[in-house]
Write a protein that holds these residues in place. Structure first.
Motif, mmCIF file in Angstrom:
data_model
loop_
_atom_site.group_PDB
_atom_site.id
_atom_site.type_symbol
_atom_site.label_atom_id
_atom_site.label_comp_id
_atom_site.label_asym_id
_atom_site.label_seq_id
_atom_site.Cartn_x
_atom_site.Cartn_y
_atom_site.Cartn_z
ATOM 1 N N ASP A 123 0.994 -1.284 0.028
ATOM 2 C CA ASP A 123 -0.091 0.104 -0.028
ATOM 3 C C ASP A 123 0.918 1.188 0.137
ATOM 4 O O ASP A 123 2.195 1.148 0.509
ATOM 5 C CB ASP A 123 -0.872 -0.117 1.184
ATOM 6 C CG ASP A 123 -2.123 0.941 1.070
ATOM 7 O OD1 ASP A 123 -2.386 1.380 -0.042
ATOM 8 O OD2 ASP A 123 -2.841 0.872 1.894
ATOM 9 N N THR A 125 0.583 5.479 0.710
ATOM 10 C CA THR A 125 0.054 6.756 1.286
ATOM 11 C C THR A 125 0.953 7.941 1.014
ATOM 12 O O THR A 125 2.141 7.941 1.399
ATOM 13 C CB THR A 125 -0.177 6.529 2.904
ATOM 14 O OG1 THR A 125 -0.862 5.328 2.843
ATOM 15 C CG2 THR A 125 -0.966 7.688 3.228
ATOM 16 N N ILE A 167 -2.971 13.561 4.513
ATOM 17 C CA ILE A 167 -2.660 12.375 3.905
ATOM 18 C C ILE A 167 -3.631 11.882 2.759
ATOM 19 O O ILE A 167 -4.810 12.375 2.800
ATOM 20 C CB ILE A 167 -2.385 11.021 4.905
ATOM 21 C CG1 ILE A 167 -3.971 10.527 5.565
ATOM 22 C CG2 ILE A 167 -1.481 11.245 6.039
ATOM 23 C CD1 ILE A 167 -3.723 9.438 6.187
ATOM 24 N N GLY A 169 -4.537 8.345 1.293
ATOM 25 C CA GLY A 169 -4.422 6.975 1.253
ATOM 26 C C GLY A 169 -4.828 6.468 3.093
ATOM 27 O O GLY A 169 -5.135 7.233 3.384
ATOM 28 N N SER A 170 -4.155 5.311 3.158
ATOM 29 C CA SER A 170 -4.377 4.871 4.614
ATOM 30 C C SER A 170 -3.447 5.299 5.662
ATOM 31 O O SER A 170 -2.436 5.264 5.646
ATOM 32 C CB SER A 170 -4.240 3.146 4.237
ATOM 33 O OG SER A 170 -4.285 2.394 5.528
ATOM 34 N N TYR A 171 -4.456 5.595 6.760
ATOM 35 C CA TYR A 171 -3.618 6.286 8.005
ATOM 36 C C TYR A 171 -3.069 5.031 8.508
ATOM 37 O O TYR A 171 -1.737 4.942 8.883
ATOM 38 C CB TYR A 171 -4.722 6.576 8.910
ATOM 39 C CG TYR A 171 -4.283 6.953 10.005
ATOM 40 C CD1 TYR A 171 -3.478 8.337 10.293
ATOM 41 C CD2 TYR A 171 -4.183 6.191 11.299
ATOM 42 C CE1 TYR A 171 -3.215 8.587 11.590
ATOM 43 C CE2 TYR A 171 -3.853 6.467 12.579
ATOM 44 C CZ TYR A 171 -3.223 7.858 12.729
ATOM 45 O OH TYR A 171 -2.727 8.110 14.181
ATOM 46 N N ASN A 173 -1.681 2.535 7.148
ATOM 47 C CA ASN A 173 -0.417 2.229 6.233
ATOM 48 C C ASN A 173 0.632 2.912 6.905
ATOM 49 O O ASN A 173 1.870 2.567 6.840
ATOM 50 C CB ASN A 173 -0.766 2.225 5.009
ATOM 51 C CG ASN A 173 0.451 2.126 3.999
ATOM 52 O OD1 ASN A 173 0.901 1.022 3.984
ATOM 53 N ND2 ASN A 173 0.858 3.097 3.003
#
Length: 189
Positions: A123, A125, A167, A169-171, A173
């Motif tokens: 992933d 971010t 951000i 994307g995924s926190y 991550n």
């Protein structure tokens, strides 16, 4: 919904990964093995993160006969430069100064292994930092532990609250384990 049928080994000393796995409702034990985390210099950041996660999974060949083994590796990339864990406080300050007022990418590679099966994914971010003063950087280094974190910071720490503007994307991550993708991968494994 994922229903755990096999014991899980989390091959990570990261307290953040352990916390995220617990919050996901997974039962697991932590087992650590020394792994050489070097990688071929021609790899891209996405490839590096997966390459190291798979190297870690390979160290658990014997354990994989009766356990699902989850391994992960997180790297920070700034202007195509890989920022791993800092060597010392001076190195941490250099890294945080680079990230100050800019954006960078956080890549986490994850491997799930059982028997001879291996599923790997990554992933990405994008993280945007506000400008940090030297005093803020010094305070963070003195009061938190940046030496065990890629890029010398933890988004869940004090610095994450003052430095991270946004951000994409995924926190989780950025914390070191993309839980959304991990849950989906476990469900399909």
């Amino acid at each position: 919904m994922y229903k755990q049928k096999l014991p899980i080994i989390l091959a990570s000393k990261s307290p953040r990964r352990q916390e995220l796995m617990t919050l996901m409702g997974l039962n697991f034990k932590v087992v650590l093995k020394e792994v050489d985390e070097s990688y071929p210099s021609e790899l891209l950041p996405t490839e590096i993160a997966v390459y190291i996660a798979e190297k870690k999974a390979d160290a658990f060949i014997e354990d994989r006969s009766s356990n699902i083994v989850i391994t992960a590796d997180t790297i920070v990339s700034y202007n195509n430069e890989i920022l791993g864990k800092p060597d010392d406080a001076v190195h941490a300050a250099e890294m945080l100064s680079k990230l100050s007022g800019t954006n960078h990418q956080v890549y986490t590679g994850v491997s799930i292994a059982y028997g001879d099966q291996l599923k790997s994914f990554y992933d990405i971010t994008e993280v945007f930092f506000n400008v940090l003063t030297k005093e803020q950087i010094a305070y963070y280094i003195e009061n938190y532990n940046p030496l065990d974190k890629a890029g010398a910071y933890g988004i869940q720490d004090w610095i994450g609250f003052i430095a991270v503007e946004k951000i994409i994307g995924s926190y989780t991550n950025v914390m070191g384990l993309p839980t959304e993708k991990l849950y989906k991968a476990l469900s399909e494994f």
